[in-house]
Design a protein around this motif. Sequence first.
Motif, PDB file in Angstrom:
ATOM      1  N   ARG A  44      -1.959   6.722   8.830  1.00 38.95           N
ATOM      2  CA  ARG A  44      -2.188   5.623   9.776  1.00 38.95           C
ATOM      3  C   ARG A  44      -0.920   4.823  10.055  1.00 38.95           C
ATOM      4  N   THR A  45       0.095   5.046   9.263  1.00 37.26           N
ATOM      5  CA  THR A  45       1.341   4.325   9.518  1.00 37.26           C
ATOM      6  C   THR A  45       2.492   5.312   9.435  1.00 37.26           C
TER       7      THR A  45
ATOM      8  N   MET B 228       1.531  -4.820   3.796  1.00 36.24           N
ATOM      9  CA  MET B 228       0.550  -3.745   3.981  1.00 36.24           C
ATOM     10  C   MET B 228       0.785  -3.003   5.292  1.00 36.24           C
ATOM     11  N   GLY B 229       0.319  -1.750   5.312  1.00 34.17           N
ATOM     12  CA  GLY B 229       0.697  -0.849   6.390  1.00 34.17           C
ATOM     13  C   GLY B 229      -0.219  -0.783   7.586  1.00 34.17           C
ATOM     14  N   CYS B 230      -1.461  -1.256   7.501  1.00 36.35           N
ATOM     15  CA  CYS B 230      -2.330  -1.203   8.677  1.00 36.35           C
ATOM     16  C   CYS B 230      -3.541  -2.095   8.469  1.00 36.35           C
TER      17      CYS B 230
ATOM     18  N   VAL C 201      -6.619  -1.416   7.918  1.00 40.63           N
ATOM     19  CA  VAL C 201      -7.722  -1.005   7.042  1.00 40.63           C
ATOM     20  C   VAL C 201      -7.824  -1.922   5.821  1.00 40.63           C
ATOM     21  N   ASN C 202      -6.738  -1.990   5.040  1.00 38.85           N
ATOM     22  CA  ASN C 202      -6.739  -2.874   3.867  1.00 38.85           C
ATOM     23  C   ASN C 202      -5.776  -4.038   4.007  1.00 38.85           C
ATOM     24  N   GLY C 203      -5.009  -4.051   5.106  1.00 40.86           N
ATOM     25  CA  GLY C 203      -3.953  -5.054   5.261  1.00 40.86           C
ATOM     26  C   GLY C 203      -4.452  -6.488   5.217  1.00 40.86           C
TER      27      GLY C 203
ATOM     28  N   CYS D  98       0.855  -1.193   0.000  1.00 47.49           N
ATOM     29  CA  CYS D  98       0.000   0.000   0.000  1.00 47.49           C
ATOM     30  C   CYS D  98       0.891   1.243   0.000  1.00 47.49           C
ATOM     31  N   PRO D  99       0.330   2.406  -0.349  1.00 50.36           N
ATOM     32  CA  PRO D  99       1.188   3.598  -0.419  1.00 50.36           C
ATOM     33  C   PRO D  99       1.566   4.132   0.967  1.00 50.36           C
ATOM     34  N   GLY D 100       0.883   3.652   2.018  1.00 53.32           N
ATOM     35  CA  GLY D 100       1.098   4.235   3.343  1.00 53.32           C
ATOM     36  C   GLY D 100       0.330   5.538   3.453  1.00 53.32           C
ATOM     37  N   CYS D 101       0.010   5.931   4.680  1.00 56.37           N
ATOM     38  CA  CYS D 101      -0.715   7.190   4.906  1.00 56.37           C
ATOM     39  C   CYS D 101      -0.522   7.570   6.364  1.00 56.37           C
TER      40      CYS D 101
HETATM   41 FE1  SF4 Z   1      -3.000   3.694   4.903  1.00 55.89          FE
HETATM   42 FE2  SF4 Z   1      -3.562   1.384   6.018  1.00 55.89          FE
HETATM   43 FE3  SF4 Z   1      -4.421   1.891   3.517  1.00 55.89          FE
HETATM   44 FE4  SF4 Z   1      -1.844   1.442   3.972  1.00 55.89          FE
HETATM   45  S1  SF4 Z   1      -3.547  -0.033   4.290  1.00 55.89           S
HETATM   46  S2  SF4 Z   1      -2.704   3.134   2.778  1.00 55.89           S
HETATM   47  S3  SF4 Z   1      -1.558   2.365   5.975  1.00 55.89           S
HETATM   48  S4  SF4 Z   1      -5.043   2.936   5.391  1.00 55.89           S
END
Ligand code: SF4
Length: 412
Positions: free
Chosen positions: A310-311, A349-351, A353-355, A305-308
């Motif tokens: 939340r990470t 994946m970074g969190c 939400v979609n991880g 994921c691109p990250g945001c």
């Molecule tokens: Fe942000 Fe989590 Fe989506 Fe990655 S998976 S872009 S960290 S919301």
Amino acid sequence: MIVNKPLVRKHTHEVIVGWNGHEVKVGGGNPVVVQSMTNTDTADALNTALQVKALYLAGSEVVRITVNNEEAAKAVPYIREQLDKMRIPVPLVGDFHYNGHLLLQKFPDCARSLSKYRINPGNVGSARSRDDNYASMIEMAIQHDKPVRIGVNWGSLDQSLLARMMDENAQLADPLPPEQLMYQALIESALSSAYKAIELGLPENKILLSCKVSQVQDLIAVYRELSKRSPFPLHLGLTEAGMGSKGIVASTAALAVLLQEGIGDTIRISLTPEPNGDRTKEVIVAQEILQSMGLRAFTPQVIACPGCGRTTSTVFQELAQQIQNYLRDQMPVWKNQFSGVEEMKVAVMGCVVNGPGESKHADIGISLPGTGEAPSAPVFLDGKRVTTLKGERIAEEFQAIVQRYVEQRYVK
Ligand code: SF4
């Protein structure tokens, strides 16, 4: 109903580049071939051989070298010999301009060591000598049983052909607009040169064509028309694509449209490298275009994921990069040991939400904890959660899980 139709390739002749046991088949419905070009001084045989080796190990299936003078022509057999000693069986293509007819005649070992000749019909001599010089190069290809790419380039289009076409166009009641005339001149140069080569005795399954320009929309227009009129395999590439992201994006934009329409049998991505930059990048970009489009598979893909917001830590980006490098580094060995491993998908994946969702869709996935989440990273294999990693050694432990998964799932 939304239908994801399989891509249908345009039919072209099959051309074989290379030698017994090391043939690369271009066209005829074979997988789209990745090729590249060196930027060393060919006369520096050792450095050229080492760069060819690096390009081959990165995945280039054919490598072109410039043969621009007598020193370069003398070095070609030595480059071939060095590659053979290093067990690098990649076909070499000689790129000739201006003096190819002289070099091929004067240096038969060079002519023999190359697996294909690139001829630019706009650069084979003055108006007076052009036909003879071109015929001489085709005769060398016939004598040495080599295929040729007739490679037309907008920057070096045959000026006498263009002048004649401009004169004829001016006489028409409804003349073509300038860009249409340019497209027609490129195509006319490539096709008329191909049919002249056939008249001279070169079999049609020894001919490939290219018509390169540097603008995306021009390239798409030219190749659409060329593909309609040509039975020969087409070499695609946006010439002088540029540096960095501009070169990558422009090449991808142009080639993706054409490949999606089934046009193109071999591709080269012409990126301007940064000073002392890594030449192999053009190979990786070419592979990524083909693999993202589902046309070929070269190496396991990392879905990240691109990250945001939340990470906020860099752990996730570092792990994604580390896993991507690890997978690419393993491939030279893995591809001989594990069947189908290049199709594997790994999600990092970074969190939450979609991880978990993305990880379940991949073959292997890890969902790292985002800011404020419990410091644990669930790992998924084939859609099922199998373990949870914690602590400082998540990267090493995840890499070990990937290795075990490959050994169990893809064993030949
Ligand atoms: Fe942000 Fe989590 Fe989506 Fe990655 S998976 S872009 S960290 S919301």
